[in-house]
Design a protein around this motif. Structure first.
Motif, PDB file in Angstrom:
ATOM      1  N   ARG A 171       0.850  -1.195   0.000  1.00 19.41           N
ATOM      2  CA  ARG A 171       0.000   0.000   0.000  1.00 19.41           C
ATOM      3  C   ARG A 171       0.889   1.250   0.000  1.00 19.41           C
ATOM      4  NH1 ARG A 171      -5.323   0.910   2.033  1.00 19.41           N
ATOM      5  NH2 ARG A 171      -6.618  -0.907   1.738  1.00 19.41           N
ATOM      6  N   LYS A 172       1.895   1.269   0.864  1.00 14.60           N
ATOM      7  CA  LYS A 172       2.797   2.424   0.929  1.00 14.60           C
ATOM      8  C   LYS A 172       3.634   2.528  -0.341  1.00 14.60           C
ATOM      9  CE  LYS A 172       3.280   2.650   5.947  1.00 14.60           C
ATOM     10  NZ  LYS A 172       4.216   2.468   7.064  1.00 14.60           N
ATOM     11  N   ARG A 173       4.097   1.402  -0.856  1.00 14.23           N
ATOM     12  CA  ARG A 173       4.933   1.391  -2.066  1.00 14.23           C
ATOM     13  C   ARG A 173       4.178   2.011  -3.232  1.00 14.23           C
ATOM     14  NH1 ARG A 173       9.721   1.772  -4.469  1.00 14.23           N
ATOM     15  NH2 ARG A 173      10.366   0.007  -5.708  1.00 14.23           N
ATOM     16  N   PHE A 174       2.855   1.747  -3.299  1.00 14.74           N
ATOM     17  CA  PHE A 174       2.044   2.225  -4.405  1.00 14.74           C
ATOM     18  C   PHE A 174       1.327   3.535  -4.108  1.00 14.74           C
ATOM     19  CE2 PHE A 174       1.349  -2.419  -5.937  1.00 14.74           C
ATOM     20  CZ  PHE A 174       2.649  -2.447  -6.409  1.00 14.74           C
ATOM     21  N   GLY A 175       1.571   4.124  -2.928  1.00 15.96           N
ATOM     22  CA  GLY A 175       0.944   5.390  -2.602  1.00 15.96           C
ATOM     23  C   GLY A 175      -0.529   5.276  -2.241  1.00 15.96           C
ATOM     24  N   ILE A 176      -0.946   4.118  -1.753  1.00 15.08           N
ATOM     25  CA  ILE A 176      -2.325   3.906  -1.310  1.00 15.08           C
ATOM     26  C   ILE A 176      -2.350   4.143   0.199  1.00 15.08           C
ATOM     27  CG2 ILE A 176      -4.189   2.206  -1.103  1.00 15.08           C
ATOM     28  CD1 ILE A 176      -2.916   0.725  -3.511  1.00 15.08           C
ATOM     29  N   GLU A 177      -3.437   4.771   0.694  1.00 17.50           N
ATOM     30  CA  GLU A 177      -3.489   5.082   2.126  1.00 17.50           C
ATOM     31  C   GLU A 177      -3.311   3.807   2.959  1.00 17.50           C
ATOM     32  OE1 GLU A 177      -7.763   4.251   1.013  1.00 17.50           O
ATOM     33  OE2 GLU A 177      -6.211   5.499   0.153  1.00 17.50           O
ATOM     34  N   PRO A 178      -2.608   3.944   4.097  1.00 14.54           N
ATOM     35  CA  PRO A 178      -2.339   2.789   4.963  1.00 14.54           C
ATOM     36  C   PRO A 178      -3.627   2.220   5.567  1.00 14.54           C
ATOM     37  CG  PRO A 178      -1.083   4.725   5.681  1.00 14.54           C
ATOM     38  CD  PRO A 178      -2.000   5.168   4.596  1.00 14.54           C
ATOM     39  N   LYS A 179      -3.534   0.972   5.988  1.00 12.39           N
ATOM     40  CA  LYS A 179      -4.662   0.294   6.622  1.00 12.39           C
ATOM     41  C   LYS A 179      -4.093  -0.609   7.708  1.00 12.39           C
ATOM     42  CE  LYS A 179      -7.946  -3.351   5.594  1.00 12.39           C
ATOM     43  NZ  LYS A 179      -7.602  -4.703   5.294  1.00 12.39           N
ATOM     44  N   LYS A 180      -4.780  -0.649   8.844  1.00 11.62           N
ATOM     45  CA  LYS A 180      -4.343  -1.565   9.903  1.00 11.62           C
ATOM     46  C   LYS A 180      -4.526  -2.994   9.429  1.00 11.62           C
ATOM     47  CE  LYS A 180      -4.871   0.845  14.244  1.00 11.62           C
ATOM     48  NZ  LYS A 180      -3.773   0.389  15.061  1.00 11.62           N
ATOM     49  N   SER A 181      -3.614  -3.859   9.847  1.00 12.61           N
ATOM     50  CA  SER A 181      -3.749  -5.265   9.450  1.00 12.61           C
ATOM     51  C   SER A 181      -4.930  -5.896  10.182  1.00 12.61           C
ATOM     52  CB  SER A 181      -2.456  -6.030   9.719  1.00 12.61           C
ATOM     53  OG  SER A 181      -2.151  -6.005  11.076  1.00 12.61           O
ATOM     54  N   ASP A 182      -5.528  -6.882   9.542  1.00 15.68           N
ATOM     55  CA  ASP A 182      -6.657  -7.598  10.134  1.00 15.68           C
ATOM     56  C   ASP A 182      -6.500  -9.093   9.834  1.00 15.68           C
ATOM     57  OD1 ASP A 182      -7.500  -7.946   7.458  1.00 15.68           O
ATOM     58  OD2 ASP A 182      -8.864  -6.241   7.558  1.00 15.68           O
TER      59      ASP A 182
END
Length: 155
Positions: free
Chosen positions: A66-77
């Protein structure tokens, strides 16, 4: 286009999710699919490198796609997975939102990447695949892991 993991006229891939999109990586690069586990942070690394983890005795850098592609972060689930990739004697883990399934793609279904792709830099992509009612993007592993030096800092 390279079709090194093609058997006959099909390419075997694993499909995974980031946000609302589906992506695919050739299964030949996948060492394992792991549940999310603790990652040891490493100072002064690229912003998208979460850290490293000890995976069966191998210290493996972990990249948050997500970070590599510039997508907003998300908590793992519970659905979050780490795809452990092996390429050119390098082992790297990719954090993804979920790993769906393994499918065979007919080579002729792989289309060139459109010039404008929603958020993910076209360099990271190898092509787009339309299968029935699904649309997903085939990643270019070489570009995703290019220049990833665990001790370098990106600014």
């Amino acid at each position: 286009m390279s079709v090194e993991s093609a058997v006959g006229n099909e390419l075997k891939v694993i499909v995974f999710q980031l946000k609302d999109e589906e992506y695919a990586i050739e299964v030949e690069y996948i060492q394992s699919i792991e549940r999310m586990q603790p990652v040891t942070r490493i100072p002064r690394t690229f912003h998208f490198i979460t850290g490293v983890m000890n995976l069966r005795g191998v210290i493996t850098p972990i990249i948050d796609l997500r970070k590599r592609f510039g997508i907003e972060p998300k908590k793992s689930d519970d659905a979050t997975r780490i795809l452990v990739i092996s390429k050119d004697d390098i082992e790297i883990g990719f954090i993804v939102d979920g790993a769906n399934d393994v499918i065979d793609i007919p080579i002729e279904k792989i289309e060139p990447t459109p010039e404008v792709v929603g958020g993910v830099e076209a360099d990271y992509l190898r092509g787009v695949v339309k299968l029935e009612n699904r649309l997903f993007t085939l990643l270019n592993i070489d570009k995703v892991i290019a220049n990833v030096d665990i001790l370098s800092k990106e600014k």
